[in-house]
Design an enzyme around this catalytic site. Structure first.
Site, PDB file in Angstrom:
ATOM      1  CB  THR A  71       9.603  59.755  26.409  1.00 57.02           C
ATOM      2  OG1 THR A  71       8.472  59.348  26.922  1.00 57.02           O
ATOM      3  CG2 THR A  71       9.594  61.301  27.047  1.00 57.02           C
TER       4      THR A  71
ATOM      5  CD  GLU B 148      11.277  63.584  29.488  1.00 57.36           C
ATOM      6  OE1 GLU B 148      12.360  63.056  29.180  1.00 57.36           O
ATOM      7  OE2 GLU B 148      10.349  62.825  29.896  1.00 57.36           O
TER       8      GLU B 148
ATOM      9  CE  LYS C  68      12.022  52.809  48.714  1.00 57.03           C
ATOM     10  NZ  LYS C  68      11.008  53.497  48.736  1.00 57.03           N
TER      11      LYS C  68
ATOM     12  CD1 TRP D 237      15.537  52.500  49.117  1.00 56.12           C
ATOM     13  CD2 TRP D 237      16.133  54.317  47.524  1.00 56.12           C
ATOM     14  NE1 TRP D 237      14.242  53.527  48.986  1.00 56.12           N
ATOM     15  CE2 TRP D 237      14.624  54.667  48.138  1.00 56.12           C
ATOM     16  CE3 TRP D 237      16.815  55.028  46.925  1.00 56.12           C
ATOM     17  CZ2 TRP D 237      13.912  55.710  47.588  1.00 56.12           C
ATOM     18  CZ3 TRP D 237      15.714  56.395  46.405  1.00 56.12           C
ATOM     19  CH2 TRP D 237      14.602  56.290  46.835  1.00 56.12           C
TER      20      TRP D 237
END
Ligand code: ADP
Length: 535
Positions: free
Chosen positions: A182, A327, A435, A440
């Site tokens: 990654t 992944e 937040k 959110w």
């Protein structure tokens, strides 16, 4: 049924036998175009497999690459994996320290690299004790006269010394085939080890009509590098369907890409949004049109709606938004409309196309709240996105098994909604979510809106601590050259487009934004740059 294991060499055997004359065109780092066919790829991959054996490479050994998209890199894909070893592609745009970490962690025994990267490799070599030989992917004429590399070999010399007879071994389809790390956007790089089985299943899924929709009649040019999650599977998919492949080498600027699209009759391409923005600007400036390109995939980062619309409406190319990660091999979802959506108005269809899309077969997904309870598919509730399937990672390379996915699901680190028709939309990476007052805010949505302003070249939104609301969004913007913009003008642009409390608290103008090695906004760095910011 016959118990024939799925093997990467099987793709090559198929293309060599049934699509022998189909072309593979590469732009070389040494300059010029190179032309071969699947028959040529087969022959040279077998020579390379013999060379690898002579260099002592055995089943399971890692062979590293630092290379562009070229026929030689494709030969490595097939010779290394086909003979049972592991093809480990590294991203040359990573910081040298990250590359050293990755090469040592993977314990690469050989490292194949393009001429472009000679100075980089000379710098890395003293810190990479597992690498026994460094192979420069070029011919004798382009070999350097002097080098500090301890055991430097010439790729074309290695091949020339070998016979093109080699029997691809047959082994269990769960054997490891390739390794990608990654890019470490949020953490240390982690290795994902693919198998022959996962790679083949991913290729079948990628070719489907609602995914890449590729056939033998296509000409594919992967702009996405072969060091970025196996170029999203295109080096495997192309021989599977038997189509012509055009490999752009180091020429990733808009002019070079456009030239190849036109001269080679490219019909399908795939890459990250940054590349397509560059191409769009170039084509607008020069008032150019595509003559053969019919479809493109944009993924790897959220695609701003303005970009989708421009390619679709101005340039007449079907552009599909896709989501995935290292992944997930990497394809997870692709945004292709369902039949009942075809009767919606163009604006309604467009709103769906900006989402990341539906799962392809082989991937199952769900969204969950903080307690792990599954959330409804109503297009509103958002939570952590989990995925599972035969081409999703079970454990990172070199870690204890069973740690990563104890629930049987892989936690993507993305936050998303899923609508009743099954279309997933990423609202943020969990580490980037803002937040504010316990609610959110999606940084991606605010960035996409800012990019829609005619004077904005690039935008990032980060959460900055706030005494009253705990966090508030800060908009960091790069303006287009010769465009003047005030914070007030830009913030007024959000009126009526988002809830009032979502509108960024402030705007900061910068000359450039930091990016990761795969061209994504490097939010960790932007947060550091604005550490201690006072509203
Ligand atoms: P890294 O995780 O190191 O950045 P990857 O290339 O594996 O490297 O990145 C995967 C991540 O990229 C996803 O988890 C997601 O956050 C982001 N991503 C990929 N495609 C999209 C997309 N179409 N829209 C939004 N985010 C995307």
């Amino acid at each position: 049924m016959m118990n024939t294991p799925l093997r990467i060499a099987g793709l090559l055997e198929h293309a060599e036998k049934w699509h022998a004359d189909t072309e593979i065109v590469s732009r070389l780092p040494e300059g010029g175009l190179h032309r071969t066919t699947y028959a040529g790829l087969g022959r040279r991959s077998r020579q390379l497999a013999n060379a690898l054996q002579r260099l002592g490479i055995r089943s399971g050994d890692r062979v590293g690459t630092l290379a562009w998209n070229t026929h030689r890199h494709l030969e490595l894909y097939y010779a290394v994996s086909g003979s049972g070893a592991v093809c480990h592609t590294s991203n040359p745009r990573l910081f040298p320290e990250q590359l050293v970490y990755i090469i040592n962690h993977a314990e690469d025994r050989l490292l194949f690299f393009d001429l472009t990267f000679l100075p980089l490799v000379e710098k890395l070599a003293p810190s990479c004790p597992t690498v026994e030989a460094w192979v420069l992917m070029t011919d004798r004429a382009h070999m350097p006269e002097t080098t500090t590399l301890p055991n430097l070999r010439c790729y074309e010399d290695l091949l020339a010394a070998e016979s093109d007879e080699f029997e691809w071994p047959v082994f269990d389809e769960n054997t490891a085939s390739s390794l990608c790390y990654t890019s470490g956007t949020t953490d240390q790089p982690k290795g994902v080890l693919y198998s022959h089985r996962s790679t083949l299943l991913h290729s079948y899924a990628a070719a489907l009509p609602d995914c890449f929709n590729c056939s033998a009649r296509d000409v594919i040019l992967p702009v996405v590098p072969m060091f970025h999650v196996n170029a999203w599977g295109i080096p495997y998919l192309a021989p599977m369907v038997g189509c012509k492949l055009v490999l752009p080498g180091p020429g990733l600027d808009a002019a070079s890409l456009y030239e190849l699209f036109e001269t080679e009759g490219v019909t399908f391409t795939a890459g990250v949004p940054t590349i397509w923005f560059g191409l769009l600007t170039f084509m607008r400036e020069k008032q150019l049109r595509f003559s053969t390109l019919r479809q493109m995939i944009v993924g790897g980062a959220s695609c701003p709606p303005a970009l989708l619309r421009a390619f679709d409406e101005e340039l007449g190319v079907t552009i599909r938004h896709a989501w995935g990660m290292t992944e997930t091999s990497p394809l997870g979802t692709v945004c292709t409309l369902k039949p009942q959506q075809l009767s919606l108005s163009p604006d309604e269809q467009f709103a769906i196309q900006t989402k990341q899309g539906r799962v392809i077969f082989g991937v199952d997904m769900q969204i969950v709240d903080d307690e792990g309870r599954e959330l409804p598919h109503d297009g509103v509730a958002f939570g952590d996105l989990l995925v599972r399937g035969p081409f999703i990672v079970a454990d990172y390379f070199g870690t204890e098994p069973g740690q990563l996915t104890p629930s049987g699901w892989f936690r993507t680190g993305d936050v998303a909604t899923i609508d009743p028709a099954g279309f997933m939309q990423i609202t943020d990476r969990s580490k980037d979510v803002i937040k504010s007052g316990g609610e959110w805010i999606s940084s991606i949505e605010l960035e996409n809106l800012a990019i829609g302003h005619p004077s904005v070249a690039e935008a990032a939104v980060i959460g900055v601590p706030h005494p009253k609301w705990s966090e508030r969004p800060l908009l960091v913007v790069v303006c287009k050259p010769d465009h003047d913009l005030t914070p007030e003008e830009l913030l007024a642009f959000y009126d009526g487009k988002v809830a009032r409390w979502w509108v960024p608290e402030a705007v900061e103008f910068v000359t450039q934004l930091p990016h990761t090695a795969t061209g994504k906004l490097l939010k960790t760095q932007i947060r550091k740059d604005f550490d201690g910011y006072q509203w």
